[in-house]
Design a protein around this motif. Structure first.
Motif, PDB file in Angstrom:
ATOM      1  N   PRO A 140       2.551  -4.259   7.731  1.00 18.75           N
ATOM      2  CA  PRO A 140       1.651  -5.351   7.349  1.00 18.75           C
ATOM      3  C   PRO A 140       0.871  -5.928   8.530  1.00 18.75           C
ATOM      4  O   PRO A 140       1.385  -6.023   9.642  1.00 18.75           O
ATOM      5  N   SER A 141      -0.370  -6.265   8.257  1.00 14.26           N
ATOM      6  CA  SER A 141      -1.200  -6.968   9.237  1.00 14.26           C
ATOM      7  C   SER A 141      -2.203  -7.827   8.475  1.00 14.26           C
ATOM      8  O   SER A 141      -2.507  -7.557   7.315  1.00 14.26           O
ATOM      9  N   ILE A 142      -2.678  -8.845   9.146  1.00 17.03           N
ATOM     10  CA  ILE A 142      -3.674  -9.716   8.522  1.00 17.03           C
ATOM     11  C   ILE A 142      -4.914  -8.904   8.183  1.00 17.03           C
ATOM     12  O   ILE A 142      -5.445  -8.984   7.071  1.00 17.03           O
ATOM     13  N   LYS A 143      -5.363  -8.074   9.123  1.00 12.74           N
ATOM     14  CA  LYS A 143      -6.601  -7.313   8.930  1.00 12.74           C
ATOM     15  C   LYS A 143      -6.521  -6.381   7.726  1.00 12.74           C
ATOM     16  O   LYS A 143      -7.414  -6.376   6.872  1.00 12.74           O
ATOM     17  N   SER A 144      -5.459  -5.584   7.640  1.00  7.31           N
ATOM     18  CA  SER A 144      -5.352  -4.637   6.519  1.00  7.31           C
ATOM     19  C   SER A 144      -5.178  -5.380   5.194  1.00  7.31           C
ATOM     20  O   SER A 144      -5.723  -4.963   4.166  1.00  7.31           O
ATOM     21  N   SER A 145      -4.453  -6.477   5.216  1.00  7.35           N
ATOM     22  CA  SER A 145      -4.250  -7.257   3.996  1.00  7.35           C
ATOM     23  C   SER A 145      -5.563  -7.876   3.520  1.00  7.35           C
ATOM     24  O   SER A 145      -5.865  -7.863   2.325  1.00  7.35           O
ATOM     25  N   LEU A 146      -6.338  -8.419   4.444  1.00 10.38           N
ATOM     26  CA  LEU A 146      -7.631  -9.006   4.078  1.00 10.38           C
ATOM     27  C   LEU A 146      -8.553  -7.959   3.464  1.00 10.38           C
ATOM     28  O   LEU A 146      -9.227  -8.228   2.463  1.00 10.38           O
ATOM     29  N   THR A 147      -8.578  -6.778   4.042  1.00 11.09           N
ATOM     30  CA  THR A 147      -9.420  -5.697   3.522  1.00 11.09           C
ATOM     31  C   THR A 147      -9.037  -5.385   2.079  1.00 11.09           C
ATOM     32  O   THR A 147      -9.897  -5.296   1.205  1.00 11.09           O
ATOM     33  N   PHE A 148      -7.739  -5.254   1.824  1.00  9.19           N
ATOM     34  CA  PHE A 148      -7.274  -4.953   0.472  1.00  9.19           C
ATOM     35  C   PHE A 148      -7.550  -6.105  -0.486  1.00  9.19           C
ATOM     36  O   PHE A 148      -8.050  -5.906  -1.592  1.00  9.19           O
ATOM     37  N   LEU A 149      -7.209  -7.322  -0.080  1.00  6.61           N
ATOM     38  CA  LEU A 149      -7.351  -8.485  -0.970  1.00  6.61           C
ATOM     39  C   LEU A 149      -8.804  -8.763  -1.323  1.00  6.61           C
ATOM     40  O   LEU A 149      -9.095  -9.213  -2.429  1.00  6.61           O
ATOM     41  N   ARG A 150      -9.707  -8.503  -0.414  1.00  6.76           N
ATOM     42  CA  ARG A 150     -11.132  -8.725  -0.698  1.00  6.76           C
ATOM     43  C   ARG A 150     -11.673  -7.737  -1.733  1.00  6.76           C
ATOM     44  O   ARG A 150     -12.636  -8.026  -2.428  1.00  6.76           O
ATOM     45  N   LYS A 151     -11.033  -6.568  -1.836  1.00  3.19           N
ATOM     46  CA  LYS A 151     -11.485  -5.545  -2.783  1.00  3.19           C
ATOM     47  C   LYS A 151     -10.710  -5.582  -4.103  1.00  3.19           C
ATOM     48  O   LYS A 151     -11.065  -4.869  -5.036  1.00  3.19           O
TER      49      LYS A 151
END
Length: 73
Positions: free
Chosen positions: A42-53
């Motif tokens: 987990p990372s903030i960056k990868s999570s943000l990418t997924f959550l935005r899509k």
């Protein structure tokens, strides 16, 4: 001057996610909201990418954030 009663008003997704991670940790987030970006590396960056899509996942994150705020006060 009006104040919004919406707890998400003025909050970025990144700020919400950072607060959740600080409060609960990645492990709890992964158990509560079953998405791989919270479980596997987990990372903030990868999570943000997924959550935005992914609107349904973002909604679950926002709902958990609102529950967290209600418990704090």
């Amino acid at each position: 001057m009006q104040h919004s009663n919406d707890p998400l008003h003025g909050k970025t997704l990144e700020a919400i996610l950072n607060e959740l991670v600080t409060h609960f940790g990645w492990e709890y987030l992964g158990e509560t909201i079953r998405i791989n970006c919270f479980k596997s590396n987990p990372s903030i960056k990868s999570s943000l990418t997924f959550l935005r899509k992914t609107p349904w996942a973002r909604s679950k994150v926002e709902q958990l954030y609102i529950k967290m705020l209600k418990r704090k006060y």
